[in-house]
Design an enzyme around this catalytic site. Sequence first.
Site, PDB file in Angstrom:
ATOM      1  N   ARG A   1      -0.737 -34.202  -0.522  1.00 21.49           N
ATOM      2  CA  ARG A   1      -1.197 -32.799  -0.493  1.00 21.49           C
ATOM      3  C   ARG A   1      -0.063 -31.785  -0.570  1.00 21.49           C
ATOM      4  O   ARG A   1      -0.299 -30.591  -0.760  1.00 21.49           O
ATOM      5  CB  ARG A   1      -2.053 -32.561   0.756  1.00 21.49           C
ATOM      6  CG  ARG A   1      -3.478 -33.092   0.570  1.00 21.49           C
ATOM      7  CD  ARG A   1      -4.397 -32.570   1.644  1.00 21.49           C
ATOM      8  NE  ARG A   1      -4.222 -33.281   2.899  1.00 21.49           N
ATOM      9  CZ  ARG A   1      -4.504 -32.757   4.090  1.00 21.49           C
ATOM     10  NH1 ARG A   1      -4.955 -31.514   4.182  1.00 21.49           N
ATOM     11  NH2 ARG A   1      -4.325 -33.464   5.191  1.00 21.49           N
TER      12      ARG A   1
ATOM     13  N   ALA B   1       6.575 -43.160   5.939  1.00 18.72           N
ATOM     14  CA  ALA B   1       6.436 -43.857   4.664  1.00 18.72           C
ATOM     15  C   ALA B   1       5.432 -43.202   3.735  1.00 18.72           C
ATOM     16  O   ALA B   1       5.420 -43.458   2.538  1.00 18.72           O
ATOM     17  CB  ALA B   1       6.032 -45.300   4.911  1.00 18.72           C
TER      18      ALA B   1
ATOM     19  N   TYR C   1      35.108  -8.691  -1.316  1.00 24.74           N
ATOM     20  CA  TYR C   1      34.937 -10.142  -1.285  1.00 24.74           C
ATOM     21  C   TYR C   1      36.204 -10.749  -0.704  1.00 24.74           C
ATOM     22  O   TYR C   1      37.291 -10.578  -1.255  1.00 24.74           O
ATOM     23  CB  TYR C   1      34.679 -10.725  -2.685  1.00 24.74           C
ATOM     24  CG  TYR C   1      34.719 -12.231  -2.646  1.00 24.74           C
ATOM     25  CD1 TYR C   1      33.824 -12.928  -1.826  1.00 24.74           C
ATOM     26  CD2 TYR C   1      35.659 -12.953  -3.361  1.00 24.74           C
ATOM     27  CE1 TYR C   1      33.886 -14.312  -1.730  1.00 24.74           C
ATOM     28  CE2 TYR C   1      35.717 -14.348  -3.270  1.00 24.74           C
ATOM     29  CZ  TYR C   1      34.824 -15.008  -2.452  1.00 24.74           C
ATOM     30  OH  TYR C   1      34.879 -16.373  -2.346  1.00 24.74           O
TER      31      TYR C   1
ATOM     32  N   SER D   1      42.405   0.685  -0.986  1.00 28.58           N
ATOM     33  CA  SER D   1      41.107   0.478  -1.629  1.00 28.58           C
ATOM     34  C   SER D   1      41.280  -0.092  -3.028  1.00 28.58           C
ATOM     35  O   SER D   1      42.231   0.234  -3.729  1.00 28.58           O
ATOM     36  CB  SER D   1      40.359   1.802  -1.729  1.00 28.58           C
ATOM     37  OG  SER D   1      40.031   2.241  -0.440  1.00 28.58           O
TER      38      SER D   1
ATOM     39  N   LYS E   1      33.859 -15.629   2.871  1.00 31.01           N
ATOM     40  CA  LYS E   1      33.676 -17.085   2.760  1.00 31.01           C
ATOM     41  C   LYS E   1      34.974 -17.783   3.138  1.00 31.01           C
ATOM     42  O   LYS E   1      36.043 -17.367   2.693  1.00 31.01           O
ATOM     43  CB  LYS E   1      33.309 -17.455   1.323  1.00 31.01           C
ATOM     44  CG  LYS E   1      33.041 -18.930   1.145  1.00 31.01           C
ATOM     45  CD  LYS E   1      33.507 -19.471  -0.183  1.00 31.01           C
ATOM     46  CE  LYS E   1      35.008 -19.697  -0.200  1.00 31.01           C
ATOM     47  NZ  LYS E   1      35.485 -20.481  -1.362  1.00 31.01           N
TER      48      LYS E   1
HETATM   49  C1  UD1 Z   1      -3.446 -40.394  12.313  1.00 30.20           C
HETATM   50  C2  UD1 Z   1      -4.210 -41.110  13.437  1.00 30.20           C
HETATM   51  C3  UD1 Z   1      -5.198 -40.117  14.061  1.00 30.20           C
HETATM   52  C4  UD1 Z   1      -4.490 -38.909  14.555  1.00 30.20           C
HETATM   53  C5  UD1 Z   1      -3.685 -38.266  13.431  1.00 30.20           C
HETATM   54  C6  UD1 Z   1      -2.820 -37.147  13.963  1.00 30.20           C
HETATM   55  C7  UD1 Z   1      -4.350 -43.457  12.795  1.00 30.20           C
HETATM   56  C8  UD1 Z   1      -5.209 -44.515  12.237  1.00 30.20           C
HETATM   57  N1  UD1 Z   1      -4.881 -42.253  12.888  1.00 30.20           N
HETATM   58  O1  UD1 Z   1      -4.382 -40.110  11.298  1.00 30.20           O
HETATM   59  O2  UD1 Z   1      -5.877 -40.734  15.135  1.00 30.20           O
HETATM   60  O3  UD1 Z   1      -5.407 -37.955  15.081  1.00 30.20           O
HETATM   61  O4  UD1 Z   1      -2.806 -39.233  12.821  1.00 30.20           O
HETATM   62  O5  UD1 Z   1      -2.182 -36.499  12.917  1.00 30.20           O
HETATM   63  O6  UD1 Z   1      -3.224 -43.731  13.163  1.00 30.20           O
HETATM   64  N2  UD1 Z   1       2.138 -43.606   7.629  1.00 30.20           N
HETATM   65  C9  UD1 Z   1       3.009 -44.557   7.213  1.00 30.20           C
HETATM   66  N3  UD1 Z   1       2.522 -45.672   6.611  1.00 30.20           N
HETATM   67  C10 UD1 Z   1       1.191 -45.865   6.439  1.00 30.20           C
HETATM   68  C11 UD1 Z   1       0.295 -44.881   6.884  1.00 30.20           C
HETATM   69  C12 UD1 Z   1       0.809 -43.739   7.484  1.00 30.20           C
HETATM   70  O7  UD1 Z   1       4.232 -44.426   7.343  1.00 30.20           O
HETATM   71  O8  UD1 Z   1       0.833 -46.923   5.903  1.00 30.20           O
HETATM   72  C13 UD1 Z   1       2.677 -42.392   8.270  1.00 30.20           C
HETATM   73  C14 UD1 Z   1       2.410 -41.154   7.455  1.00 30.20           C
HETATM   74  O9  UD1 Z   1       3.479 -40.892   6.568  1.00 30.20           O
HETATM   75  C15 UD1 Z   1       2.288 -40.093   8.518  1.00 30.20           C
HETATM   76  C16 UD1 Z   1       1.746 -40.838   9.717  1.00 30.20           C
HETATM   77  O10 UD1 Z   1       2.032 -42.197   9.490  1.00 30.20           O
HETATM   78  O11 UD1 Z   1       3.526 -39.531   8.859  1.00 30.20           O
HETATM   79  C17 UD1 Z   1       0.267 -40.620   9.933  1.00 30.20           C
HETATM   80  O12 UD1 Z   1      -0.446 -41.133   8.856  1.00 30.20           O
HETATM   81  P1  UD1 Z   1      -1.734 -40.427   8.285  1.00 30.20           P
HETATM   82  O13 UD1 Z   1      -2.263 -41.233   7.172  1.00 30.20           O
HETATM   83  O14 UD1 Z   1      -1.446 -38.996   8.017  1.00 30.20           O
HETATM   84  O15 UD1 Z   1      -2.718 -40.548   9.524  1.00 30.20           O
HETATM   85  P2  UD1 Z   1      -3.988 -39.666   9.811  1.00 30.20           P
HETATM   86  O16 UD1 Z   1      -5.087 -40.104   8.928  1.00 30.20           O
HETATM   87  O17 UD1 Z   1      -3.627 -38.260   9.779  1.00 30.20           O
END
Ligand code: UD1
Length: 449
Positions: free
Chosen positions: A15, A10, A348, A387, A333
Amino acid sequence: MPVAVIILAAGQGSRMKSNMPKVLHRVAGAPLLAHAMMSTQTIADQIVVVAGVGAERVTTAATEFDPDAQVVLQAEQLGTAHAVQQAEAALSDFDGDVIVLYGDTPFITADTLEAMIAARGTGNSVVVLGFEATTPGRYGRLFTKNGSLEAIIEAKDATPEQLQITLCNSGVICADRALLFDLIREIDNDNASGEFYLTDTVALARKRGLTCAAITCDEAQTQGVNSRHDLAAAEASFQTRARTAAMENGATLTAPETVFFTYDTHIGRDVVIEPNVVFGLSVTIESGATIRAFSHLEGCHVSQHATIGPYARLRPGAEIGDHAKVGNFVEVKAALVGEGAKINHLSYIGDAEIGEDANIGAGTITCNYDGVFKHKTVIGARAFIGSNTALVAPVRVGNDAMTGSGSVITHDVPDAAMGIARAKQAVKLGLALRLMNKLRAAKAAKSKE
Ligand code: UD1
Ligand code: CA
């Protein structure tokens, strides 16, 4: 024990600086999300994807990869625990273990997930996948005591002492469905990020006296994607593994670091791949075939002992028969190229069927498109196309037939016949020299002016 998988997808992925949801960025031709789903195919009885940012496109990608996948919405991203909670209703009838994976972490293997399930089976209520991080940085830390997992501490909330821990959280977690959602209900957002942390399930389970365990995998498996740099790094590590696998399965890669595969490339035994070859999606190369330098292939099938390239382009629907040859600057193709047929130079061939042992001369073009419709060209077995023949489709050249070079073939050429369609040659004796002399004289007169 049945297994359900929840894939968190989600997040915004800010970044990435992208208009596309992060999990839809591709590695080896497949969205990150599809990679995460792939690793669960052999173990999951049910898959729930949690989508938020760009939910519509994420849904399309998820169901394209697995029509049975369910997608639930997390309208606001309040943290990983909150994200998992959105899948509760979809799993209300499910009885078994739940594994939570991240959609932006493409390389966790099925074996690793199996190991987590096995660890669940030995009396651990919550199993977390950890890894020894070379740079622990922002990862959550796994706090263990006497070999069992006590808590996961997010980097933002850790003491300097806790930050010394190098055993980190990959994010993958496995627990019984009922227990998981029960623990999640107790989680609050009283932490440095103000988020509902899924990682808090461990400390809450310990409070109930339940046992938790961390199992570990190679750091390479936990490689996540948060930026374009990470995406390139993920692509690079995928390619390194794919090259190694191709060689381990008996292919020769003369310069492996210059060959690019997709997640679904199939390379047979004794295939030789020369430098600078790019495979797009859905390519199968059968044993003994040679793919020469600087060729680009996608959506095609190359049979045994065929030779492709150098500088060939095979596009979707190219079916190359045994021992056939597709040479330099040839594009194919949606065409069947029969056994032993040769298209050696500058052609082709599109929307066509080429019979076995046919010889397609240099510069042959199938004129398959009239601006609105595509039409088919059929060339018989052992036919010889002179050709620079233009084959204006729909058209058929029969078995053992020939076309004169330079012909524009607009009518069928029957079996064993010769089709010639070009202006008759006239020969004017002495004319060349007379013309040249005239021109030279004109030039001389001009320079005197
Ligand atoms: C999380 C872990 C951390 C771990 C790291 C590994 C938690 C609190 N922390 O941190 O311990 O080392 O991943 O990469 O879980 N996402 C949602 N909805 C949300 C929040 C996040 O779908 O509300 C999804 C993000 O899209 C992502 C994943 O969950 O794919 C991880 O979320 P992210 O915010 O990147 O967690 P980190 O801070 O990296
Ligand atoms: Ca992350």
